[in-house]
Design a protein around this motif. Structure first.
Motif, PDB file in Angstrom:
ATOM      1  N   VAL A 203     -22.807 -12.063   7.023  1.00  0.00           N
ATOM      2  CA  VAL A 203     -23.216 -13.427   6.677  1.00  0.00           C
ATOM      3  C   VAL A 203     -24.612 -13.410   6.061  1.00  0.00           C
ATOM      4  N   LEU A 204     -25.514 -12.619   6.643  1.00  0.00           N
ATOM      5  CA  LEU A 204     -26.889 -12.556   6.140  1.00  0.00           C
ATOM      6  C   LEU A 204     -26.936 -11.954   4.740  1.00  0.00           C
ATOM      7  N   VAL A 205     -26.147 -10.911   4.505  1.00  0.00           N
ATOM      8  CA  VAL A 205     -26.084 -10.306   3.170  1.00  0.00           C
ATOM      9  C   VAL A 205     -25.523 -11.314   2.169  1.00  0.00           C
ATOM     10  N   SER A 206     -24.481 -12.049   2.587  1.00  0.00           N
ATOM     11  CA  SER A 206     -23.887 -13.058   1.705  1.00  0.00           C
ATOM     12  C   SER A 206     -24.901 -14.144   1.344  1.00  0.00           C
ATOM     13  N   ALA A 207     -25.698 -14.565   2.335  1.00  0.00           N
ATOM     14  CA  ALA A 207     -26.729 -15.577   2.075  1.00  0.00           C
ATOM     15  C   ALA A 207     -27.763 -15.046   1.090  1.00  0.00           C
ATOM     16  N   TRP A 208     -28.176 -13.805   1.262  1.00  0.00           N
ATOM     17  CA  TRP A 208     -29.143 -13.177   0.358  1.00  0.00           C
ATOM     18  C   TRP A 208     -28.604 -13.153  -1.070  1.00  0.00           C
ATOM     19  N   LEU A 210     -26.292 -15.030  -2.307  1.00  0.00           N
ATOM     20  CA  LEU A 210     -26.162 -16.405  -2.790  1.00  0.00           C
ATOM     21  C   LEU A 210     -27.494 -16.924  -3.335  1.00  0.00           C
ATOM     22  N   PHE A 211     -28.588 -16.644  -2.625  1.00  0.00           N
ATOM     23  CA  PHE A 211     -29.898 -17.089  -3.089  1.00  0.00           C
ATOM     24  C   PHE A 211     -30.291 -16.391  -4.385  1.00  0.00           C
ATOM     25  N   LEU A 212     -29.966 -15.115  -4.488  1.00  0.00           N
ATOM     26  CA  LEU A 212     -30.243 -14.389  -5.735  1.00  0.00           C
ATOM     27  C   LEU A 212     -29.445 -14.977  -6.891  1.00  0.00           C
ATOM     28  N   LEU A 213     -28.181 -15.283  -6.630  1.00  0.00           N
ATOM     29  CA  LEU A 213     -27.339 -15.864  -7.671  1.00  0.00           C
ATOM     30  C   LEU A 213     -27.834 -17.251  -8.066  1.00  0.00           C
ATOM     31  N   PHE A 214     -28.263 -18.034  -7.091  1.00  0.00           N
ATOM     32  CA  PHE A 214     -28.802 -19.352  -7.394  1.00  0.00           C
ATOM     33  C   PHE A 214     -30.010 -19.225  -8.307  1.00  0.00           C
ATOM     34  N   ASN A 215     -30.888 -18.286  -7.978  1.00  0.00           N
ATOM     35  CA  ASN A 215     -32.081 -18.069  -8.791  1.00  0.00           C
ATOM     36  C   ASN A 215     -31.702 -17.604 -10.204  1.00  0.00           C
ATOM     37  N   LEU A 216     -30.721 -16.724 -10.295  1.00  0.00           N
ATOM     38  CA  LEU A 216     -30.245 -16.261 -11.601  1.00  0.00           C
ATOM     39  C   LEU A 216     -29.654 -17.410 -12.400  1.00  0.00           C
ATOM     40  N   ASP A 217     -28.755 -18.158 -11.785  1.00  0.00           N
ATOM     41  CA  ASP A 217     -28.083 -19.240 -12.486  1.00  0.00           C
ATOM     42  C   ASP A 217     -29.061 -20.318 -12.937  1.00  0.00           C
ATOM     43  N   PHE A 218     -30.043 -20.598 -12.112  1.00  0.00           N
ATOM     44  CA  PHE A 218     -31.018 -21.618 -12.480  1.00  0.00           C
ATOM     45  C   PHE A 218     -31.739 -21.223 -13.765  1.00  0.00           C
ATOM     46  N   HIS A 219     -32.099 -19.947 -13.882  1.00  0.00           N
ATOM     47  CA  HIS A 219     -32.830 -19.512 -15.069  1.00  0.00           C
ATOM     48  C   HIS A 219     -31.915 -19.324 -16.280  1.00  0.00           C
ATOM     49  N   PHE A 220     -30.639 -19.082 -16.022  1.00  0.00           N
ATOM     50  CA  PHE A 220     -29.708 -19.009 -17.145  1.00  0.00           C
ATOM     51  C   PHE A 220     -29.291 -20.399 -17.619  1.00  0.00           C
ATOM     52  N   GLY A 221     -29.615 -21.422 -16.822  1.00  0.00           N
ATOM     53  CA  GLY A 221     -29.340 -22.784 -17.243  1.00  0.00           C
ATOM     54  C   GLY A 221     -28.023 -23.353 -16.809  1.00  0.00           C
ATOM     55  N   TRP A 222     -27.251 -22.591 -16.006  1.00  0.00           N
ATOM     56  CA  TRP A 222     -25.940 -23.086 -15.610  1.00  0.00           C
ATOM     57  C   TRP A 222     -26.030 -24.181 -14.557  1.00  0.00           C
ATOM     58  N   LEU A 223     -27.160 -24.269 -13.859  1.00  0.00           N
ATOM     59  CA  LEU A 223     -27.299 -25.267 -12.800  1.00  0.00           C
ATOM     60  C   LEU A 223     -28.316 -26.342 -13.154  1.00  0.00           C
ATOM     61  N   ASN A 224     -28.424 -26.624 -14.430  1.00  0.00           N
ATOM     62  CA  ASN A 224     -29.395 -27.640 -14.851  1.00  0.00           C
ATOM     63  C   ASN A 224     -29.113 -29.011 -14.241  1.00  0.00           C
ATOM     64  N   PHE A 225     -27.855 -29.241 -13.874  1.00  0.00           N
ATOM     65  CA  PHE A 225     -27.530 -30.538 -13.286  1.00  0.00           C
ATOM     66  C   PHE A 225     -28.177 -30.710 -11.908  1.00  0.00           C
ATOM     67  N   LEU A 226     -28.680 -29.595 -11.313  1.00  0.00           N
ATOM     68  CA  LEU A 226     -29.375 -29.674 -10.030  1.00  0.00           C
ATOM     69  C   LEU A 226     -30.881 -29.850 -10.197  1.00  0.00           C
ATOM     70  N   ASN A 227     -31.340 -29.873 -11.428  1.00  0.00           N
ATOM     71  CA  ASN A 227     -32.784 -29.944 -11.668  1.00  0.00           C
ATOM     72  C   ASN A 227     -33.376 -31.171 -10.974  1.00  0.00           C
ATOM     73  N   GLY A 228     -34.415 -30.905 -10.157  1.00  0.00           N
ATOM     74  CA  GLY A 228     -35.062 -31.993  -9.447  1.00  0.00           C
ATOM     75  C   GLY A 228     -34.460 -32.279  -8.086  1.00  0.00           C
ATOM     76  N   THR A 229     -33.303 -31.667  -7.773  1.00  0.00           N
ATOM     77  CA  THR A 229     -32.683 -31.910  -6.466  1.00  0.00           C
ATOM     78  C   THR A 229     -32.670 -30.678  -5.589  1.00  0.00           C
ATOM     79  N   GLN A 230     -33.003 -29.510  -6.152  1.00  0.00           N
ATOM     80  CA  GLN A 230     -32.917 -28.295  -5.340  1.00  0.00           C
ATOM     81  C   GLN A 230     -33.861 -28.330  -4.145  1.00  0.00           C
ATOM     82  N   ASN A 231     -34.950 -29.081  -4.238  1.00  0.00           N
ATOM     83  CA  ASN A 231     -35.856 -29.182  -3.098  1.00  0.00           C
ATOM     84  C   ASN A 231     -35.167 -29.842  -1.907  1.00  0.00           C
TER      85      ASN A 231
END
Length: 397
Positions: A203-208, A210-231
């Protein structure tokens, strides 16, 4: 969940002490001309890494290393998951609040009712009064009086706050979470994942990941719809801060797993392999997601710093836990045991120093002289934290 994790591990304490010492040092050296560029932060538009860009990720990594030991200690003392959850949430909120207050210092107005120096001193003193770990023999009435005075002082300083400009004044407002706020968000999410997964490594490895993928996707622009809500998702920092903290979680639990299965030598293979993978991935994505940049929380920065952290912890683990060389760092050990105290002391020193109007000698304002001055300042803050610790003045949240 294993109950064999020790509550205090020398390698983690010393790693934390070195990181806190370096954090004070690089913060003090910021803006001093003539010092080597590799010590300072790389520029916002620079594809590169300086020593200062590695320090904060190391601290987040250490937070992750420490979480299993802290939670296991509470479980061994018979605390329920509900009670531990309350502790995690309250601790996170305190860190987020202090970070929020520090962020507001950056936009403090010259037209405020009291000067910034006084406001900063009073706010920091209120933090000490409220969150000092008062000795058990201290009268409860005295503790209530001191904490009440701290709360009253903090409320007064909040009421007196004025930011922005004379033409567009503001009260306390959100600009960013501040260093401690980012730590608080990362700690909140990762500690809860560890607690409610029962420390399950998969579970801990999966969470790690997931966070890496989130960071990757955010910079690739695939999660722009979350901009301003990730906090609001507890992902302040676009997943980067949680990725650092969860990597520490994984390494800590991995080490415990190898020890319980009587395969201690394999931990070295795992550390080296993980570091090599992360180094290579970091340099590969460097060309697709904004280069190596702390200012932009790029995936390359996250992966390369995590690889450095893993190797660094391996070194500390070897010399501190196996070779028992703790005395090498005895001079700065208080930075690892009174870390929050050490972090907040400069917020008292800087404004007090500014109020004296005593300037540094010319040799200490640039170049090698400035470098020496900053090192001495870091040692001074750690020494003061040690003195306060011996007098039972230590912040604990």
């Amino acid at each position: 969940m294993s109950l064999k994790l020790k509550n205090r591990v020398q390698s983690i304490d010393i790693f934390r002490a070195v990181t806190m010492f370096l954090m004070i040092f690089v913060n003090d050296i910021e803006g001093i001309p003539g010092v080597p560029g590799w010590i300072q932060h790389a520029g916002e538009q620079t594809d590169g890494l300086g020593l200062a860009d590695i320090v904060f990720p190391a601290f987040l990594f250490i937070v992750g290393l420490s979480i299993p030991h802290a939670i296991q200690g509470r479980l061994q003392r018979g605390q329920s998951k509900g009670k531990i959850t309350g502790y995690i949430i309250s601790r996170s909120l305190i860190l987020i609040f202090i970070g929020f207050m520090h962020a507001n210092m950056e936009t403090y107005s010259d037209s405020a009712p009291i000067p910034l120096t006084w406001w900063e001193i009073q706010v920091t003193l209120s933090f000490f009064l409220i969150w000092i770990d008062y000795p058990r023999h201290t009268s409860k009435i005295l503790v209530y009086i001191l904490r009440g005075a701290g709360v009253a002082l903090l409320i007064a300083m909040c009421a007196l706050y004025k930011g922005g400009t004379p033409a567009a004044p503001t009260w306390l407002h959100f600009s960013w979470w501040g260093i401690l706020g980012l730590i608080g968000w990362a700690y909140l999410l990762c500690a809860l994942i560890y607690l409610y997964s029962d420390g399950h490594l998969l579970v801990l490895v999966s969470a790690w990941v997931l966070f890496l993928l989130f960071n990757l996707d955010f910079h690739f622009g695939w999660l722009n719809f979350l901009n301003g809500t990730q906090n609001y998702l507890g992902l302040a920092g676009n997943g980067a801060m949680q990725a650092f903290t969860s990597s520490g979680l994984v390494i800590s639990c991995m080490y415990d797993w190898f020890m319980r299965n009587k395969q201690p030598k394999l931990i070295w293979v795992a550390l080296i392999m993980l570091s090599l993978i992360l180094f290579n991935m970091g340099f590969i994505v460097r060309y697709f997601s904004g280069g190596i940049s702390k200012a932009n929380d790029t995936p390359s920065w996250v992966m390369i710093c995590t690889a450095i952290n893993i190797l660094a912890y391996g070194v500390f683990m070897f010399f501190m836990d196996m070779k028992r060389k703790e005395n090498w760092f005895s001079l700065i050990k208080p930075a690892g045991t009174s870390t929050l105290t050490c972090y907040l002391l400069p917020f008292l020193f800087y404004p007090l120093y500014q109020m004296t109007n005593i300037g540094y000698p010319n040799w200490a304002t640039h170049g090698i002289g400035g470098l020496i001055k900053c090192l001495l300042f870091a040692f001074l803050m750690v020494w003061m934290a040690g003195v306060l610790e011996r007098k039972h003045i230590k912040l604990k949240i």
